[in-house]
Scaffold this active site. Structure first.
Site, PDB file in Angstrom:
ATOM      1  CE  LYS A  40      -1.994  -1.100   3.874  1.00 31.46           C
ATOM      2  NZ  LYS A  40      -1.311  -2.381   4.139  1.00 31.46           N
ATOM      3  NE  ARG A 119      -4.103  -1.177  10.304  1.00 29.03           N
ATOM      4  CZ  ARG A 119      -3.071  -0.644   9.651  1.00 29.03           C
ATOM      5  NH1 ARG A 119      -3.075   0.608   9.301  1.00 29.03           N
ATOM      6  NH2 ARG A 119      -2.036  -1.399   9.359  1.00 29.03           N
ATOM      7  NE  ARG A 158       7.936  -2.747   5.811  1.00 27.33           N
ATOM      8  CZ  ARG A 158       6.629  -2.600   5.991  1.00 27.33           C
ATOM      9  NH1 ARG A 158       5.919  -1.900   5.138  1.00 27.33           N
ATOM     10  NH2 ARG A 158       6.046  -3.168   7.027  1.00 27.33           N
ATOM     11  NE  ARG A 191       6.672  -0.668   9.694  1.00 24.87           N
ATOM     12  CZ  ARG A 191       5.535  -0.564   9.008  1.00 24.87           C
ATOM     13  NH1 ARG A 191       5.520   0.151   7.888  1.00 24.87           N
ATOM     14  NH2 ARG A 191       4.437  -1.146   9.411  1.00 24.87           N
ATOM     15  NE  ARG A 202       2.339  -5.170  10.751  1.00 15.17           N
ATOM     16  CZ  ARG A 202       3.353  -4.979   9.908  1.00 15.17           C
ATOM     17  NH1 ARG A 202       4.535  -5.494  10.170  1.00 15.17           N
ATOM     18  NH2 ARG A 202       3.187  -4.271   8.826  1.00 15.17           N
TER      19      ARG A 202
HETATM   20  P1  AP5 Z   1       4.949  -1.537   1.629  1.00 10.48           P
HETATM   21  O1  AP5 Z   1       4.580  -0.646   0.498  1.00 10.48           O
HETATM   22  O2  AP5 Z   1       5.770  -0.967   2.748  1.00 10.48           O
HETATM   23  O3  AP5 Z   1       3.637  -2.298   2.179  1.00 10.48           O
HETATM   24  P2  AP5 Z   1       2.409  -1.773   3.048  1.00 10.48           P
HETATM   25  O4  AP5 Z   1       1.190  -2.462   2.537  1.00 10.48           O
HETATM   26  O5  AP5 Z   1       2.396  -0.282   3.099  1.00 10.48           O
HETATM   27  O6  AP5 Z   1       2.809  -2.395   4.424  1.00 10.48           O
HETATM   28  P3  AP5 Z   1       2.749  -1.832   5.907  1.00 10.48           P
HETATM   29  O7  AP5 Z   1       3.403  -2.878   6.751  1.00 10.48           O
HETATM   30  O8  AP5 Z   1       3.320  -0.449   5.981  1.00 10.48           O
HETATM   31  O9  AP5 Z   1       1.257  -1.805   6.149  1.00 10.48           O
HETATM   32  P4  AP5 Z   1       0.611  -1.808   7.510  1.00 10.48           P
HETATM   33  O10 AP5 Z   1      -0.791  -1.565   7.113  1.00 10.48           O
HETATM   34  O11 AP5 Z   1       0.830  -2.995   8.349  1.00 10.48           O
HETATM   35  O12 AP5 Z   1       1.410  -0.651   8.299  1.00 10.48           O
HETATM   36  P5  AP5 Z   1       0.998   0.768   8.841  1.00 10.48           P
HETATM   37  O13 AP5 Z   1       2.194   1.602   8.831  1.00 10.48           O
HETATM   38  O14 AP5 Z   1      -0.242   1.267   8.176  1.00 10.48           O
HETATM   39  O15 AP5 Z   1       5.718  -2.792   0.991  1.00 10.48           O
HETATM   40  C1  AP5 Z   1       6.230  -3.849   1.799  1.00 10.48           C
HETATM   41  C2  AP5 Z   1       7.579  -4.336   1.225  1.00 10.48           C
HETATM   42  O16 AP5 Z   1       7.347  -4.908  -0.067  1.00 10.48           O
HETATM   43  C3  AP5 Z   1       8.623  -3.217   1.003  1.00 10.48           C
HETATM   44  O17 AP5 Z   1       9.895  -3.738   1.299  1.00 10.48           O
HETATM   45  C4  AP5 Z   1       8.521  -2.887  -0.486  1.00 10.48           C
HETATM   46  O18 AP5 Z   1       9.750  -2.434  -0.987  1.00 10.48           O
HETATM   47  C5  AP5 Z   1       8.140  -4.238  -1.065  1.00 10.48           C
HETATM   48  N1  AP5 Z   1       7.277  -4.130  -2.242  1.00 10.48           N
HETATM   49  C6  AP5 Z   1       6.219  -3.295  -2.426  1.00 10.48           C
HETATM   50  N2  AP5 Z   1       5.654  -3.490  -3.625  1.00 10.48           N
HETATM   51  C7  AP5 Z   1       6.374  -4.496  -4.210  1.00 10.48           C
HETATM   52  C8  AP5 Z   1       6.267  -5.179  -5.441  1.00 10.48           C
HETATM   53  N3  AP5 Z   1       5.330  -4.864  -6.322  1.00 10.48           N
HETATM   54  N4  AP5 Z   1       7.145  -6.175  -5.713  1.00 10.48           N
HETATM   55  C9  AP5 Z   1       8.107  -6.491  -4.810  1.00 10.48           C
HETATM   56  N5  AP5 Z   1       8.274  -5.880  -3.629  1.00 10.48           N
HETATM   57  C10 AP5 Z   1       7.402  -4.895  -3.327  1.00 10.48           C
HETATM   58  O19 AP5 Z   1       0.557   0.435  10.335  1.00 10.48           O
HETATM   59  C11 AP5 Z   1       1.484  -0.016  11.297  1.00 10.48           C
HETATM   60  C12 AP5 Z   1       0.798  -0.110  12.651  1.00 10.48           C
HETATM   61  O20 AP5 Z   1       0.290   1.176  13.050  1.00 10.48           O
HETATM   62  C13 AP5 Z   1      -0.436  -1.029  12.729  1.00 10.48           C
HETATM   63  O21 AP5 Z   1      -0.074  -2.364  12.936  1.00 10.48           O
HETATM   64  C14 AP5 Z   1      -1.174  -0.415  13.930  1.00 10.48           C
HETATM   65  O22 AP5 Z   1      -0.581  -0.797  15.140  1.00 10.48           O
HETATM   66  C15 AP5 Z   1      -0.930   1.078  13.772  1.00 10.48           C
HETATM   67  N6  AP5 Z   1      -1.984   1.740  13.004  1.00 10.48           N
HETATM   68  C16 AP5 Z   1      -1.818   2.449  11.853  1.00 10.48           C
HETATM   69  N7  AP5 Z   1      -3.003   2.919  11.414  1.00 10.48           N
HETATM   70  C17 AP5 Z   1      -3.942   2.487  12.296  1.00 10.48           C
HETATM   71  C18 AP5 Z   1      -5.351   2.638  12.368  1.00 10.48           C
HETATM   72  N8  AP5 Z   1      -6.030   3.311  11.436  1.00 10.48           N
HETATM   73  N9  AP5 Z   1      -6.004   2.049  13.400  1.00 10.48           N
HETATM   74  C19 AP5 Z   1      -5.333   1.377  14.356  1.00 10.48           C
HETATM   75  N10 AP5 Z   1      -4.004   1.189  14.348  1.00 10.48           N
HETATM   76  C20 AP5 Z   1      -3.307   1.751  13.326  1.00 10.48           C
END
Ligand code: AP5
Length: 252
Positions: A40, A119, A158, A191, A202
């Protein structure tokens, strides 16, 4: 191509000064859904660069708050960081407080991309109500789909820049010099919530709390499914093709 918007304004909160971004031909207002690690953030970055929309990531805000120099996080933020480390969701009330005080960003003339929010159904209902009050309309909710094995591979490789938050992958999107950010020379780190024990939590949390949003947005006529296999550019092209077909017809 529109220039990048100032993400720091969203990270810093309502007191930050955000320069007006150039108005694109069509401002998109989008939500990105999908399991942790599906890509994402990577797609949000491409959409931000190429469509000129503002990238609003709740995960980025929490991580930035935890790293702020010389300023201890508030008790609610300290608790939020604990939930994140374990891979659990931050409580809805904390998330909503943080989003609510940045609601002006939803009026960004460049449009917006919500990444990681909403979420839970409670968050989705709150956002729907707020957007109704602010007379704003979502264009689409993009749901990225990928087999679990590939997700685990993406998450385990990552690496993120400590300074500018650019995202890499050890083998798929490596930096030119191992461990060093191409953009700012910062150190690349893993991370805390990408450790295997947090990743399991997660994934379970996603299935329990976030996956039901797919049905929620399908019922609103906003859902656009996107296969997240292939390179980031291929997925971006698929995303854009889906958006341009405007097969989504929002129901109020
Ligand atoms: P990446 O683009 O980083 O993936 P992502 O889907 O953004 O993954 P996240 O782990 O950031 O999502 P998340 O939803 O768990 O985290 P968030 O920060 O929102 O890609 C992943 C890897 O793949 C990278 O290495 C990239 O280079 C590689 N890649 C990408 N595309 C590729 C491709 N096409 N081919 C090959 N490789 C590729 O949330 C973290 C925490 O915050 C949550 O667990 C929670 O505790 C809290 N939080 C955040 N928002 C909320 C909310 N709204 N409510 C409650 N808690 C929340």
């Amino acid at each position: 191509m529109p220039s990048a918007n100032n993400r720091a304004a969203w990270l810093e909160g309502p007191s930050a000064n955000c320069p007006t971004p150039p108005e694109p031909a069509r401002p998109w207002r989008l939500i990105l859904l999908g399991a942790p690690g599906v890509g994402k953030g990577t797609q949000a970055n491409l959409l931000r660069e190429r469509l000129g929309a503002c990238h609003l990531s709740t995960g980025d805000v929490f991580r930035a708050a935890g790293k702020r120099d010389g300023c201890a996080p508030s008790p609610a933020m300290a608790a939020a960081l604990g939930f994140m480390r374990r891979g659990e969701l931050v409580p809805d009330s904390t998330v909503w407080e943080m989003v609510r005080e940045r609601s002006q960003c939803l009026h960004c003339p460049g449009g917006f991309i919500l990444d990681g929010f909403p979420r839970t159904l409670v968050q989705a209902e709150s956002l729907k109500k707020l957007m109704g009050e602010e007379k704003l309309q979502l264009d689409a909710v993009l749901n990225y789909e990928l087999p679990l094995g590939e997700i685990v591979e993406r998450l385990s490789g990552r690496r993120t820049c400590e300074k500018c938050k650019a995202v890499y992958h050890l083998t798929r999107q490596p930096s030119q010099t191992a461990g060093v950010c191409d953009h700012c020379g910062g150190r690349l780190i893993q991370r805390e919530d990408d450790r295997p024990e947090s990743v399991i939590v997660r994934m379970e949390t996603y299935e329990r709390s976030t996956a039901p949003l797919i049905e929620f947005y399908r019922n609103l006529g906003l859902l656009l499914q996107v296969t997240a296999t292939g390179s980031p550019d291929e997925i971006y092209a698929r995303t854009l093709a889906g958006l341009q077909k405007t097969t989504v017809h929002p129901r109020s």
